[in-house]
Design a protein around this motif. Structure first.
Motif, PDB file in Angstrom:
ATOM      1  N   ASP A  85       0.669  -1.307   0.058  1.00 31.32           N
ATOM      2  CA  ASP A  85      -0.117  -0.021  -0.020  1.00 31.32           C
ATOM      3  C   ASP A  85       0.882   1.374  -0.051  1.00 31.32           C
ATOM      4  O   ASP A  85       0.479   2.300  -0.490  1.00 31.32           O
ATOM      5  CB  ASP A  85      -0.891   0.182   1.187  1.00 31.32           C
ATOM      6  CG  ASP A  85      -1.908  -1.147   1.267  1.00 31.32           C
ATOM      7  OD1 ASP A  85      -3.162  -0.995   0.311  1.00 31.32           O
ATOM      8  OD2 ASP A  85      -1.718  -2.019   1.988  1.00 31.32           O
ATOM      9  N   VAL A  86       2.062   1.266   0.596  1.00 30.69           N
ATOM     10  CA  VAL A  86       3.097   2.206   0.555  1.00 30.69           C
ATOM     11  C   VAL A  86       4.481   1.446   0.320  1.00 30.69           C
ATOM     12  O   VAL A  86       4.683   0.472   1.151  1.00 30.69           O
ATOM     13  CB  VAL A  86       3.002   3.168   1.821  1.00 30.69           C
ATOM     14  CG1 VAL A  86       4.310   4.091   1.853  1.00 30.69           C
ATOM     15  CG2 VAL A  86       1.611   3.881   2.331  1.00 30.69           C
ATOM     16  N   ILE A  87       5.233   2.031  -0.417  1.00 32.48           N
ATOM     17  CA  ILE A  87       6.537   1.559  -0.627  1.00 32.48           C
ATOM     18  C   ILE A  87       7.606   2.649   0.028  1.00 32.48           C
ATOM     19  O   ILE A  87       7.543   3.663  -0.362  1.00 32.48           O
ATOM     20  CB  ILE A  87       6.921   1.605  -2.053  1.00 32.48           C
ATOM     21  CG1 ILE A  87       5.882   0.374  -2.747  1.00 32.48           C
ATOM     22  CG2 ILE A  87       8.305   1.164  -2.463  1.00 32.48           C
ATOM     23  CD1 ILE A  87       5.869   0.267  -4.302  1.00 32.48           C
ATOM     24  N   LEU A  88       8.497   2.114   0.626  1.00 36.98           N
ATOM     25  CA  LEU A  88       9.740   2.972   1.239  1.00 36.98           C
ATOM     26  C   LEU A  88      11.101   2.518   0.464  1.00 36.98           C
ATOM     27  O   LEU A  88      11.608   1.286   0.447  1.00 36.98           O
ATOM     28  CB  LEU A  88      10.247   2.437   2.774  1.00 36.98           C
ATOM     29  CG  LEU A  88       8.888   2.595   3.829  1.00 36.98           C
ATOM     30  CD1 LEU A  88       9.498   2.316   5.161  1.00 36.98           C
ATOM     31  CD2 LEU A  88       8.304   4.208   3.603  1.00 36.98           C
ATOM     32  N   PHE A  89      11.177   3.565  -0.778  1.00 36.48           N
ATOM     33  CA  PHE A  89      12.590   3.199  -1.371  1.00 36.48           C
ATOM     34  C   PHE A  89      13.670   3.628  -0.817  1.00 36.48           C
ATOM     35  O   PHE A  89      14.040   4.980  -0.596  1.00 36.48           O
ATOM     36  CB  PHE A  89      12.184   4.089  -2.669  1.00 36.48           C
ATOM     37  CG  PHE A  89      13.353   3.859  -3.734  1.00 36.48           C
ATOM     38  CD1 PHE A  89      14.243   2.954  -3.833  1.00 36.48           C
ATOM     39  CD2 PHE A  89      13.230   4.521  -4.898  1.00 36.48           C
ATOM     40  CE1 PHE A  89      15.133   2.718  -4.712  1.00 36.48           C
ATOM     41  CE2 PHE A  89      14.292   4.578  -5.962  1.00 36.48           C
ATOM     42  CZ  PHE A  89      15.348   3.549  -5.690  1.00 36.48           C
ATOM     43  N   VAL A  90      14.546   3.000  -0.484  1.00 36.11           N
ATOM     44  CA  VAL A  90      15.844   3.240   0.456  1.00 36.11           C
ATOM     45  C   VAL A  90      17.140   3.437  -0.436  1.00 36.11           C
ATOM     46  O   VAL A  90      17.315   2.524  -1.054  1.00 36.11           O
ATOM     47  CB  VAL A  90      15.974   2.364   1.465  1.00 36.11           C
ATOM     48  CG1 VAL A  90      17.073   2.625   2.496  1.00 36.11           C
ATOM     49  CG2 VAL A  90      14.736   2.057   2.441  1.00 36.11           C
ATOM     50  N   ARG A 113       1.313   3.146  -6.301  1.00 38.77           N
ATOM     51  CA  ARG A 113       1.192   3.354  -4.951  1.00 38.77           C
ATOM     52  C   ARG A 113       2.098   4.298  -4.386  1.00 38.77           C
ATOM     53  O   ARG A 113       3.138   4.702  -5.132  1.00 38.77           O
ATOM     54  CB  ARG A 113       1.194   1.879  -4.221  1.00 38.77           C
ATOM     55  CG  ARG A 113      -0.073   1.267  -3.868  1.00 38.77           C
ATOM     56  CD  ARG A 113      -0.117  -0.012  -4.596  1.00 38.77           C
ATOM     57  NE  ARG A 113       0.495  -0.342  -5.947  1.00 38.77           N
ATOM     58  CZ  ARG A 113       1.008  -1.602  -5.964  1.00 38.77           C
ATOM     59  NH1 ARG A 113       0.721  -2.543  -5.119  1.00 38.77           N
ATOM     60  NH2 ARG A 113       1.506  -1.802  -7.157  1.00 38.77           N
ATOM     61  N   PRO A 114       1.581   5.126  -3.266  1.00 37.60           N
ATOM     62  CA  PRO A 114       2.803   6.141  -2.774  1.00 37.60           C
ATOM     63  C   PRO A 114       4.047   5.672  -2.543  1.00 37.60           C
ATOM     64  O   PRO A 114       4.266   4.378  -1.801  1.00 37.60           O
ATOM     65  CB  PRO A 114       2.103   6.484  -1.417  1.00 37.60           C
ATOM     66  CG  PRO A 114       0.481   5.973  -1.662  1.00 37.60           C
ATOM     67  CD  PRO A 114       0.446   4.795  -2.544  1.00 37.60           C
ATOM     68  N   VAL A 115       5.016   6.117  -3.071  1.00 43.68           N
ATOM     69  CA  VAL A 115       6.349   6.021  -2.518  1.00 43.68           C
ATOM     70  C   VAL A 115       7.092   6.804  -1.754  1.00 43.68           C
ATOM     71  O   VAL A 115       6.763   8.229  -2.164  1.00 43.68           O
ATOM     72  CB  VAL A 115       7.120   5.593  -3.796  1.00 43.68           C
ATOM     73  CG1 VAL A 115       8.752   5.327  -3.774  1.00 43.68           C
ATOM     74  CG2 VAL A 115       6.449   4.574  -4.895  1.00 43.68           C
TER      75      VAL A 115
END
Length: 455
Positions: A85-90, A113-115
């Motif tokens: 539902d949400v992606i944390l792009f590190v 989806r929100p990033v």
């Protein structure tokens, strides 16, 4: 509604697992400088400001695994992104923008989806200006954090909360269309079954194994209820997957399982279970999907062996799925097909059911009194209260003093009690046991901040 999932992605060695542990406030993922340590998805439950979400750690995007598991790692990452539902792009501020970051950004390009672009290892504010080059990636709101210096955690959690799907206060008035995935190894009669459902030759039916190469959605109605049947390619053992076409057929079949509300796992009545069946059922179990074991072509054996023999056989083969219903059908003639779909609808409703906190806690306390947990480190583990925090699958959190004090067999006992006395008798249940924070009283009014899942 299901608990939202927040997925951590990025190239190897940017600190994804450190970020995962930092947000969870527990050491759950292995942290190491060696690329490719994280392979399988790791999941934990997080609560922030009365919103709950599952945090999912993934392997490094672009890693070439030394044990020839690159395809499996990539499959796990794809599955996590599909469910996010949400992606944390590190990314890593100290190493700067590298080609693998751009490859990872390209993989996320079509995701709607929100990033959140999380610039890790920014140990002090003076480094923040060096993060500007990551704007080239063009993905999501950017925030600088440091897991080592505990910098930016609350701000990141707030950004996540703002991007979570809105909570639905009540179920939609109109019953949603149930998606049923029909899976099984080759030539067990999946396409014939769908043709019988829709009373039309929608699938190519052939005695040549492997006719269906892609997953196909078929919409139909039965007694006024709307369904989507997902026909999938027949799977074969991994070492037999030799062509790109077969590889992507396997990938699409797995994706169909993830999309489904209920899975119909097909067996041929005249054949024993195989390694492929066990791999499929393990995948269904890992994704917490309600499943019905479907013994197809029963007309060939009816009257020759009792149904109880197949039931005992499947229970022996898959002991962790004793709760899964078993149906005996003849897909070609339609015998028992309608009853099968009605039963699938029942499982769908079970997976979407909520129970009251009072009812749940009375049941838990009665279970504890009837069978107290064994002593652990010279004291008896306690459960203070429980609550259901999500559906599809039902997700229940138990607040306790010592989660480690509840052995696996006792956790299975608790799951059995929940399944026997709540309307979740035939579906997977996600059970989290969580240590109560010291600042909470004996009667807290909300569930825990981190948890360990059992199903």
């Amino acid at each position: 509604m299901a608990v939202p999932q927040v997925v951590v992605v990025g190239r190897p060695n940017v600190g994804k697992s450190s970020l995962f542990n930092w947000l969870a406030r527990r050491r759950l993922a292995i942290v190491d400088d060696y690329a490719g340590v994280t392979r399988d998805r790791l999941t934990t439950l997080i609560e922030h400001d009365e919103r709950y979400f599952e945090l999912v750690d993934t392997g490094g995007m672009g890693v070439e695994d030394a044990d020839n598991l690159t395809a499996d790692i990539r499959s796990q990452i794809d599955a996590a992104i599909d469910s996010a539902d949400v992606i944390l792009f590190v990314v890593d501020i100290r190493s700067g923008l590298v080609p693998l970051d751009e490859e990872a950004a390209e993989r996320l390009r079509g995701i709607d989806r929100p990033v959140i672009l999380v610039v890790n290892k920014a140990d002090h504010e003076k480094l923040d200006s060096e993060a500007d080059e990551f704007y080239k990636l063009g993905r999501g709101h950017m925030i600088c954090v440091s897991t080592k210096q505990n910098r930016g955690r609350e701000e990141l959690l707030e950004l996540i909360k703002e991007r979570l799907p809105e909570e639905s206060g009540a179920e939609a008035e109109e019953e949603p269309r149930m998606k049923v995935a029909i899976v099984g190894r080759r030539n067990v009669g999946k396409s014939t079954f769908i043709n019988t459902l829709v009373k039309a030759e929608r699938m190519i039916v052939s005695e040549v194994a492997g006719t269906t190469r892609d997953s196909v959605d078929v919409h139909f109605e039965l007694d006024g209820q709307r369904f989507t049947a997902i026909d999938t390619p027949g799977l074969r053992r991994r070492r037999s997957v030799r062509t790109d076409l077969e590889f992507y057929s396997t990938h699409r079949a797995q994706r169909s399982v993830r999309r489904a509300d209920v899975v119909l796992m097909f067996f041929d009545a005249a054949e024993k279970t195989s390694k492929v069946d066990k791999q499929l059922i393990q995948y269904i179990t890992d994704n917490h999907k309600p499943v019905i074991f479907v013994i197809n072509k029963w007309d060939k054996l009816q009257g020759q062996i009792p149904t109880e023999r197949w039931v005992h056989y499947l229970h022996a083969q898959f002991p962790t799925l004793q709760y899964a219903p078993i149906a005996f059908i003849t897909g070609q003639t339609g015998k028992n097909v309608k009853a099968l779909l009605n039963h699938a609808q029942m499982l769908f409703k079970q997976s979407r059911t909520r129970v009251g906190t009072g009812q749940l806690n009375r049941l838990i306390h009665a279970a504890l009194e009837r069978n107290p947990p064994p002593m652990y480190q010279n004291r008896r583990p306690k459960i203070y209260y429980g609550t259901q925090v999500g559906t599809e699958p039902p997700m229940i959190v138990l607040m306790c003093n010592e989660p480690e004090g509840f052995a696996n067999n006792y956790r299975r006992y608790l799951l059995g009690v929940l399944r026997d006395h709540l309307p979740f008798g035939e579906v997977p249940i996600k059970l989290y046991l969580q240590k109560r924070p010291h600042n909470e009283g004996d009667e807290p009014n909300r569930p825990p901040k981190q948890a360990r899942a059992e199903t």
